[in-house]
Design a protein around this motif. Sequence first.
Motif, PDB file in Angstrom:
ATOM      1  N   TRP A   1     -15.246   9.335   2.958  1.00 31.14           N
ATOM      2  CA  TRP A   1     -14.373   8.328   2.361  1.00 31.14           C
ATOM      3  C   TRP A   1     -14.928   7.932   1.003  1.00 31.14           C
ATOM      4  O   TRP A   1     -16.141   7.879   0.806  1.00 31.14           O
ATOM      5  CB  TRP A   1     -14.332   7.074   3.239  1.00 31.14           C
ATOM      6  N   TYR A   2     -14.043   7.610   0.074  1.00 32.15           N
ATOM      7  CA  TYR A   2     -14.441   7.090  -1.232  1.00 32.15           C
ATOM      8  C   TYR A   2     -13.653   5.815  -1.523  1.00 32.15           C
ATOM      9  O   TYR A   2     -12.638   5.535  -0.882  1.00 32.15           O
ATOM     10  CB  TYR A   2     -14.226   8.133  -2.340  1.00 32.15           C
ATOM     11  N   HIS A   3     -14.138   5.044  -2.494  1.00 31.86           N
ATOM     12  CA  HIS A   3     -13.499   3.783  -2.891  1.00 31.86           C
ATOM     13  C   HIS A   3     -13.530   3.677  -4.407  1.00 31.86           C
ATOM     14  O   HIS A   3     -14.559   3.942  -5.034  1.00 31.86           O
ATOM     15  CB  HIS A   3     -14.254   2.597  -2.274  1.00 31.86           C
TER      16      HIS A   3
ATOM     17  N   GLU B   1      -4.810   9.420   0.624  1.00 34.29           N
ATOM     18  CA  GLU B   1      -5.160   8.355  -0.314  1.00 34.29           C
ATOM     19  C   GLU B   1      -4.379   7.092   0.036  1.00 34.29           C
ATOM     20  O   GLU B   1      -3.207   7.166   0.379  1.00 34.29           O
ATOM     21  CB  GLU B   1      -4.792   8.765  -1.744  1.00 34.29           C
TER      22      GLU B   1
ATOM     23  N   GLU C   1      -6.204  -0.739  -5.955  1.00 37.60           N
ATOM     24  CA  GLU C   1      -7.517  -0.453  -5.389  1.00 37.60           C
ATOM     25  C   GLU C   1      -7.329   0.730  -4.448  1.00 37.60           C
ATOM     26  O   GLU C   1      -6.481   0.684  -3.558  1.00 37.60           O
ATOM     27  CB  GLU C   1      -8.052  -1.669  -4.640  1.00 37.60           C
ATOM     28  N   ASN C   2      -8.093   1.794  -4.665  1.00 40.62           N
ATOM     29  CA  ASN C   2      -7.849   3.031  -3.935  1.00 40.62           C
ATOM     30  C   ASN C   2      -9.014   3.388  -3.028  1.00 40.62           C
ATOM     31  O   ASN C   2     -10.177   3.292  -3.433  1.00 40.62           O
ATOM     32  CB  ASN C   2      -7.619   4.190  -4.905  1.00 40.62           C
ATOM     33  N   VAL C   3      -8.686   3.831  -1.829  1.00 43.90           N
ATOM     34  CA  VAL C   3      -9.642   4.463  -0.930  1.00 43.90           C
ATOM     35  C   VAL C   3      -9.006   5.752  -0.443  1.00 43.90           C
ATOM     36  O   VAL C   3      -7.779   5.893  -0.445  1.00 43.90           O
ATOM     37  CB  VAL C   3     -10.050   3.568   0.269  1.00 43.90           C
TER      38      VAL C   3
ATOM     39  N   ALA D   1     -12.372   0.749  -7.179  1.00 40.62           N
ATOM     40  CA  ALA D   1     -11.828  -0.594  -7.410  1.00 40.62           C
ATOM     41  C   ALA D   1     -10.707  -0.528  -8.460  1.00 40.62           C
ATOM     42  O   ALA D   1     -10.664   0.389  -9.284  1.00 40.62           O
ATOM     43  CB  ALA D   1     -12.934  -1.533  -7.872  1.00 40.62           C
TER      44      ALA D   1
ATOM     45  N   TRP E   1      -3.390   3.557  -1.753  1.00 39.08           N
ATOM     46  CA  TRP E   1      -3.346   2.822  -3.020  1.00 39.08           C
ATOM     47  C   TRP E   1      -2.889   1.408  -2.720  1.00 39.08           C
ATOM     48  O   TRP E   1      -1.698   1.153  -2.541  1.00 39.08           O
ATOM     49  CB  TRP E   1      -2.383   3.487  -3.993  1.00 39.08           C
TER      50      TRP E   1
ATOM     51  N   CYS F   1       0.846  -1.192   0.000  1.00 37.98           N
ATOM     52  CA  CYS F   1       0.000   0.000   0.000  1.00 37.98           C
ATOM     53  C   CYS F   1       0.883   1.245   0.000  1.00 37.98           C
ATOM     54  O   CYS F   1       1.819   1.327   0.785  1.00 37.98           O
ATOM     55  CB  CYS F   1      -0.906   0.005   1.229  1.00 37.98           C
TER      56      CYS F   1
ATOM     57  N   ASP G   1      -3.351  -4.667  -5.908  1.00 39.95           N
ATOM     58  CA  ASP G   1      -4.494  -5.517  -6.236  1.00 39.95           C
ATOM     59  C   ASP G   1      -4.108  -6.971  -5.991  1.00 39.95           C
ATOM     60  O   ASP G   1      -3.220  -7.509  -6.657  1.00 39.95           O
ATOM     61  CB  ASP G   1      -4.921  -5.304  -7.678  1.00 39.95           C
TER      62      ASP G   1
END
Length: 104
Positions: A75-77, A96, A49-51, A79, A98, A28, A101
């Motif tokens: 928060w956002y997500h 962020e 995959e990002n949040v 894929a 990252w 990450c 995957d």
Amino acid sequence: MSHFPSLIRNLPKFAGPFDAFRLQANDCDVLFASYPAGTMIKPHHHETENVGVITQGELILVLDGDEIRYGPGDWYHIAARVIHAARFEKDTSEIEFWFADRKQ
């Protein structure tokens, strides 16, 4: 980016199309990112995959043709490999994450 604490500002700079400080973790990357008002990011995708969480300002994220606004504390997500775009009407900062995957 002076609003970040000095410990964050002393991290290595992210080598990408926006200003961020990078904190590396296993599988990450953690980015402390800032986007000036008027920034537009064209449709693209990541292998990660990002949040993220907005710390100031507002992210306007476009996923599947839908525009969603995220403000401080939201928060956002996203894929991995999903096409998305973003824009910023206000000076915005976020943290962020990252994630590599694991489905590859």
